[in-house]
Design a protein around this motif. Structure first.
Motif, short mmCIF file in Angstrom:
data_model
loop_
_atom_site.label_atom_id
_atom_site.label_comp_id
_atom_site.label_asym_id
_atom_site.label_seq_id
_atom_site.Cartn_x
_atom_site.Cartn_y
_atom_site.Cartn_z
N UNK A 168 0.83 -1.20 0.00
CA UNK A 168 0.00 0.00 0.00
C UNK A 168 0.87 1.25 0.00
N UNK A 169 0.40 2.32 -0.62
CA UNK A 169 1.12 3.59 -0.56
C UNK A 169 1.16 4.10 0.88
N UNK A 170 2.17 4.88 1.22
CA UNK A 170 2.20 5.47 2.56
C UNK A 170 0.93 6.29 2.81
N UNK A 171 0.39 6.14 3.99
CA UNK A 171 -0.81 6.89 4.39
C UNK A 171 -1.97 6.69 3.42
N UNK A 172 -2.09 5.48 2.86
CA UNK A 172 -3.19 5.20 1.93
C UNK A 172 -4.53 5.36 2.64
N UNK A 173 -5.49 5.93 1.92
CA UNK A 173 -6.84 6.09 2.47
C UNK A 173 -7.84 6.02 1.31
N UNK A 174 -8.76 5.09 1.39
CA UNK A 174 -9.79 4.92 0.36
C UNK A 174 -9.17 4.82 -1.04
N UNK A 175 -8.08 4.07 -1.12
CA UNK A 175 -7.37 3.91 -2.39
C UNK A 175 -7.96 2.75 -3.19
N UNK A 176 -7.92 2.82 -4.51
CA UNK A 176 -8.35 1.68 -5.33
C UNK A 176 -7.44 0.48 -5.06
N UNK A 177 -7.98 -0.71 -5.25
CA UNK A 177 -7.30 -1.95 -4.87
C UNK A 177 -7.25 -2.90 -6.06
N UNK A 178 -6.09 -3.52 -6.27
CA UNK A 178 -5.96 -4.58 -7.27
C UNK A 178 -5.54 -5.87 -6.58
N UNK A 179 -6.31 -6.92 -6.81
CA UNK A 179 -5.96 -8.26 -6.34
C UNK A 179 -5.40 -9.03 -7.54
N UNK A 180 -4.15 -9.47 -7.44
CA UNK A 180 -3.50 -10.16 -8.55
C UNK A 180 -3.34 -11.64 -8.23
N UNK A 181 -3.87 -12.50 -9.10
CA UNK A 181 -3.78 -13.95 -8.91
C UNK A 181 -2.71 -14.50 -9.85
N UNK A 182 -1.69 -15.08 -9.28
CA UNK A 182 -0.54 -15.54 -10.06
C UNK A 182 -0.86 -16.81 -10.85
N UNK A 183 -0.05 -17.02 -11.89
CA UNK A 183 -0.18 -18.23 -12.69
C UNK A 183 0.85 -19.27 -12.31
N UNK A 184 1.00 -20.27 -13.21
CA UNK A 184 1.94 -21.35 -12.95
C UNK A 184 1.33 -22.72 -13.18
N UNK A 185 0.41 -22.82 -14.14
CA UNK A 185 -0.23 -24.09 -14.50
C UNK A 185 -0.95 -24.73 -13.32
N UNK A 186 -1.42 -23.93 -12.38
CA UNK A 186 -2.09 -24.39 -11.16
C UNK A 186 -1.15 -25.24 -10.29
N UNK A 187 0.15 -25.22 -10.62
CA UNK A 187 1.11 -26.11 -9.94
C UNK A 187 2.27 -25.36 -9.31
N UNK A 188 2.66 -24.22 -9.90
CA UNK A 188 3.89 -23.56 -9.50
C UNK A 188 3.61 -22.15 -8.99
N UNK A 189 4.64 -21.59 -8.34
CA UNK A 189 4.67 -20.19 -7.90
C UNK A 189 3.84 -19.96 -6.63
N UNK A 190 4.14 -18.87 -5.96
CA UNK A 190 3.44 -18.45 -4.76
C UNK A 190 3.29 -16.94 -4.79
N UNK A 191 2.70 -16.40 -3.75
CA UNK A 191 2.53 -14.94 -3.68
C UNK A 191 3.88 -14.25 -3.71
N UNK A 192 4.92 -14.91 -3.21
CA UNK A 192 6.25 -14.31 -3.15
C UNK A 192 6.86 -14.13 -4.54
N UNK A 193 6.32 -14.84 -5.53
CA UNK A 193 6.79 -14.67 -6.90
C UNK A 193 5.99 -13.62 -7.65
N UNK A 194 4.99 -13.04 -7.01
CA UNK A 194 4.08 -12.11 -7.68
C UNK A 194 4.16 -10.70 -7.12
#
Length: 294
Positions: free
Chosen positions: A72-98
């Motif tokens: 989040x930006x510093x002092x964020x307030x009522x900011x727009x939000x993006x939720x990103x779902x990573x790929x990897x053939x349903x088999x690979x990667x985690x949030x740490x790769x995204x």
């Protein structure tokens, strides 16, 4: 001599594809020989981002894997939000790769979330979808706690993550006590929106879905549930099936007035496409900024 005689073409199993051709069309390593290096690059870039701007990590569901990183930006307030779902053939990667697209969003005063979820190595696809739905619901209900606006939540996903994101889009949100249009827009990059041909390919060896499950988790069969504009993206050097799936899905969305835009990322394969989201001045980032009104 009949069609089964010597020299006859292999029978088509889907459209014009033989079994070998269909398997290849869903095998990204055939179209991106440097696949492993490109996926590893995303992980390395994410480490650098996490070092410069450490995320806040929260639990969004009951299992140990159901964690979400919040940038989040510093002092964020009522900011727009993006939720990103990573790929990897349903088999690979985690949030740490995204983590690596986070600066693109934070630099525009938006909040970027990357949820973790189980893989097909530990759960079946319906549970993966359920986890992603829980991550989105948690985001909406707790947006104010990290400076986000629950009325401006957007969704994005790439590859298998675009499939999961599209499944989140067809959720019956009213049954969960949320507005039907709780998601305000989505960016779907090189996903699979109809699992029928996927299950005819070699991917069936690890998907293991019944016909009813495949239908339930094929977003193109539930277009009436999509309640927001969708930006569909593909890569010009991607496999023919990933390009076809994007085209067919975009056509269907356009016919029902839900297509925000369609974009082809040029001179990019399936994995190089996503790297453009880490560049603030790329065509892909500008598509996202337009969708989110940033």
């Amino acid at each position: 001599m009949g069609l089964s005689g010597r020299g006859a073409a292999p029978p088509a199993v889907f459209l014009h594809y033989s079994q070998e051709q269909l398997d290849r069309a869903y095998d990204q390593s055939a179209w991106a020989p440097q696949m492993a290096a490109l996926e590893a690059h995303g992980g390395v870039a994410s480490v650098a981002v996490r070092r410069l701007m450490p995320p806040r990590t929260e639990r969004y569901g009951p299992s140990d894997v159901e964690l979400v990183d919040i940038f989040a930006p510093p002092s964020a307030h009522a900011a727009p939000v993006l939720v990103f779902i990573h790929g990897g053939a349903w088999m690979r990667n985690t949030r740490r790769d995204a983590s690596y697209p986070a600066p693109t969003l934070v630099g525009r005063d938006a909040v970027y979330l990357a949820p973790d979820f189980a893989s097909l190595q530990t759960v079946r696809l319906p549970e993966m979808v359920a986890q992603c739905r829980r991550a989105l619901e948690w985001t909406v209900r707790h947006a104010a706690s990290f400076g986000g606006d629950s009325g401006r939540v957007f969704l994005a996903g790439h590859s298998a993550g675009a499939h999961l994101a599209a499944c989140v889009l067809i959720t019956d949100w009213a049954a969960r006590g949320l507005p039907a249009d709780v998601i305000k827009g989505a960016l779907l990059m090189s996903g699979m929106y109809d699992l029928h041909p996927v299950l005819l390919s070699s991917r069936r060896l690890f998907l293991h879905l019944s016909a009813d499950e495949a239908a339930a988790l094929s977003p193109i069969r539930h277009l009436h549930r999509i309640a927001c504009p969708i930006a569909v993206v593909s890569a010009d050097e991607d496999s023919p099936e990933f390009k076809r799936q994007s085209t067919v899905f975009a056509d269907a969305l356009e016919g029902m007035g839900r297509l925000a835009s369609r974009t082809v990322v040029f001179n990019a394969n399936h994995f190089e496409e996503l790297e453009h989201l880490a560049q603030e001045d790329s065509d892909l980032s500008r598509v996202l900024f337009s969708l989110m009104d940033l």
